[in-house]
Structures are given as structure tokens and as C-alpha cells.
Design an enzyme around this catalytic site. Structure first.
Site, mmCIF file in Angstrom:
data_model
loop_
_atom_site.group_PDB
_atom_site.id
_atom_site.type_symbol
_atom_site.label_atom_id
_atom_site.label_comp_id
_atom_site.label_asym_id
_atom_site.label_seq_id
_atom_site.Cartn_x
_atom_site.Cartn_y
_atom_site.Cartn_z
ATOM 1 N N LYS A 54 0.838 -1.206 0.000
ATOM 2 C CA LYS A 54 0.000 0.000 0.000
ATOM 3 C C LYS A 54 0.873 1.256 0.000
ATOM 4 C CE LYS A 54 -3.693 -2.499 2.282
ATOM 5 N NZ LYS A 54 -4.301 -2.904 3.560
ATOM 6 N N GLN A 98 -4.284 -1.689 9.808
ATOM 7 C CA GLN A 98 -4.169 -2.999 9.173
ATOM 8 C C GLN A 98 -4.708 -4.087 10.112
ATOM 9 O OE1 GLN A 98 -3.060 -3.603 5.934
ATOM 10 N NE2 GLN A 98 -3.798 -5.661 6.364
ATOM 11 N N ASP A 121 -11.025 2.708 4.798
ATOM 12 C CA ASP A 121 -11.352 1.284 4.729
ATOM 13 C C ASP A 121 -12.871 1.055 4.762
ATOM 14 O OD1 ASP A 121 -9.372 -0.499 4.201
ATOM 15 O OD2 ASP A 121 -8.702 -0.718 6.276
#
Ligand code: NAD
Length: 295
Positions: A54, A98, A121
Site C-alpha cells: 500500500k 491494518q 477502509d
């Protein structure tokens, strides 16, 4: 093999080129450079790889990335404190934690702590609820990537029967709602579903996100269907496979995603798009997320 490959890698590359232009244009217009903070707790090898990818993808398109690596024994309080700091920092437009987090930390508490306007997200309850209502600030990158893959491959969704295997908050549920909003007829299957094959054989569009290698075999799909394999399963020899028995399913269907090279690259590309959207929001240069409401 009769199926055409849905090449997520090349479509994702096209999106990255577009994002690069959008970043340049936004920076010129507002003076702000989109910035994504990625928070990694511990050193799980798969998570470390995902974060590295990412960060690299951000750099490639001109997005600033702030990488925050924290020890696995960090307390929940300390993590919440770090997120609050990122929420307050005006130079950080997007915050990604994460997953998975170490077992002593509540993922729900942490995801709820991310400001909805920085929640690229799309896991904050306000964004999940927004998706249900048809007006989220952010939708999770994997479901968005699936929809984008279908759209850019000219797969019409309206009126089709879409069957989703898996009902997680990360993939299954948001994918189901996105496809419903495009006026598909949607069936959601899960671990307790009886006779999975009966349902998957009805699918014009089959999305499989179970994390079970070989779950969907050739006898479980309809001739000519479109199959999206979200699964990422690491084999003992280091190889990666999806949830679909690729070779036998590809004999019957019209379009299929490979693993790797299908949904994975689309997820990263849509994260970049979401980060640019977060910057636009912060600059007051954006409306709500581009998910159309259809009733
Ligand atoms: P999860 O474990 O949270 O959910 C799995 C879902 O599959 C559950 O709803 C469960 O009920 C269902 N399921 C499990 N076994 C089943 C069976 N035998 N029959 C029917 N349903 C079954 O997983 P997740 O986070 O949704 O991820 C699913 C898979 O997708 C994993 O392999 C994950 O690594 C992968 N993934 C890939 C990407 C990507 O970008 N490519 C992103 C997220 C997740």
C-alpha cells in the site's frame, strides 16, 4: 479454457494512472497533497507485506504515506491514543488500521475510533450504515474494487442474480449491498448455508470470499457465469490460490478473475481512490461517495 480472464492487474494499473492525474490536479487546485497513514500493530508477515504494497502504491501515484509501526504488545489505550492523534492531524487525510489486530485489542473499538471522514477502509459503523442508506462517505476497497472490475469489463449487473459466498464486514456484506444498489437480485451464502452448490449454480455473477481453497468446483457454477474469486489462501509451498478451482470452473464460465492478479490489485487501487476522496473531503472539495442510490 473458455473463460475470458478479468485482468485486475491491468485495470488497476489504469486506475492508478487516473489517480496520479487526480492527485496532481487536486494539489494544484487546493495546495493539499493527499496523505494516508497506515497503522500496523505487530509484525505478522502477511500484514507487513500488505502495508508495504500500500505504501509503495501511494508513492507511485504521488500520495504521501505515513507508516506507523507499533509493537505487538501495545495496549489498546495506547493504540486508541495514536488514532486520536491521527484524527486530529490536519495533514493526515486518511487512516487505515491494518487487520488483524493482536487478540488483546478489540478490533471493533479501534475501527470505531477512526474518524468516519478519514475511514478509507469503510469499516466505521457510520460508513457501513451509510452504505445501507445509499450515501456512505467511504466503501471498503475490496467490494468497491469488485464493482469497478465488473463495470470496466462491461458486465451489466442490473437484473442479474448475484450470489455472494461469505458475509464478512470486509467483503461479503458491503459487496452484497453494492450489487443490490445496482439492482441485482442478491443471495448471500455462508458457512451455515445448506447445499451451497444449489445457490452458486443460480448465479449469473458469483463472488466467492470464504478463505477456503477449492470451495467452488466446476459442478457448482452455471455455464456462462461471471466468477469473482476474492479468496487469498497461502499454500505450504508458498503459492497463493483463491477459493475457486480455477481450471475446472474456467471451462464453464464466461469471465473469471485469477488469483493472484484479480481482486487483490483492485483493492489497492480503490484504496488510493478513497484516499484522494478523503483529501477532497478535508478540503471541502467533495460530495458524498459516488455510490448511486437506487430504490
Ligand atoms: P472471513 O473469515 O471474515 O469470512 C469468511 C466468510 O466465508 C464467512 O462469512 C463464512 O461464513 C464464509 N464461509 C467460510 N467457509 C464457508 C463454506 N465452507 N461455505 C460457505 N461459506 C463459508 O473472511 P474475509 O475477511 O471475508 O475474507 C475472505 C477471503 O477473502 C480470505 O481468503 C481473505 O484473505 C480474502 N480477502 C482478499 C482480499 C483481496 O483484496 N483480494 C481482501 C479481503 C479479503
Amino acid at each position: 479454457m473458455s473463460a475470458r480472464i478479468l485482468d485486475g492487474r491491468s485495470i488497476a494499473q489504469e486506475i492508478r494512472r487516473e489517480v496520479r492525474l487526480e492527485v496532481g490536479e487536486l494539489t494544484k487546485r487546493t495546495g493539499s497533497v493527499p496523505c494516508l497513514a497506515t497503522v500496523l500493530v505487530g509484525n505478522d508477515p502477511a500484514s507487513t507485506t500488505y502495508v508495504r504494497n500500500k505504501v509503495r502504491a501511494c508513492e507511485e501515484v504521488g500520495i504521501v504515506s505515513v507508516r506507523i509501526d507499533l509493537p505487538a504488545d501495545l495496549s489498546q489505550e495506547a493504540l486508541l491514543h495514536e488514532i486520536a492523534r491521527l484524527n486530529r492531524d490536519p495533514s493526515v487525510h486518511a487512516v487505515l488500521v491494518q487487520l488483524p489486530l493482536p487478540p488483546h485489542i478489540s478490533e471493533r473499538r479501534v475501527l470505531e475510533a477512526v474518524l468516519p471522514g478519514k475511514d478509507v477502509d469503510g469499516f466505521h459503523p457510520s460508513n457501513l450504515g451509510g452504505l445501507l442508506a445509499g450515501s456512505p462517505l467511504f466503501v471498503a476497497s475490496t467490494p468497491l474494487g469488485i464493482l469497478e472490475l465488473l463495470t470496466r469489463s462491461n458486465v451489466a449487473v442490473e437484473g442479474k442474480h448475484a450470489v455472494i459466498v461469505g458475509w464478512s464486514v470486509v467483503v461479503g456484506k458491503p459487496t452484497a449491498f453494492l450489487l443490490l444498489q445496482q439492482q441485482a437480485t442478491v443471495t448471500i451464502c455462508h458457512i451455515k448455508t445448506r447445499d451451497l452448490g444449489f445457490h452458486t449454480r443460480q448465479a449469473d455473477i458469483l463472488v466467492v470470499a470464504a478463505g477456503k481453497p477449492g470451495l467452488v468446483t466446476g459442478s457448482m457454477v452455471k455455464e456462462g457465469a461471471v466468477v469473482i474469486d476474492v479468496g487469498v489462501n497461502r499454500l505450504a509451498d508458498g503459492g497463493i490460490v483463491g477459493d475457486v478451482s480455477f481450471s475446472e470452473v474456467a471451462e464453464k464460465v464466461s469471465l473469471i478473475t485469477p488469483v493472484p492478479g484479480g481482486v487483490g490489485p483492485m483493492t489497492v487501487a480503490m484504496l488510493l481512490k478513497n484516499t484522494v476522496q478523503a483529501c477532497r473531503l478535508a478540503c471541502g472539495a467533495a460530495g458524498r461517495h459516488g455510490v448511486e442510490v437506487v430504490r
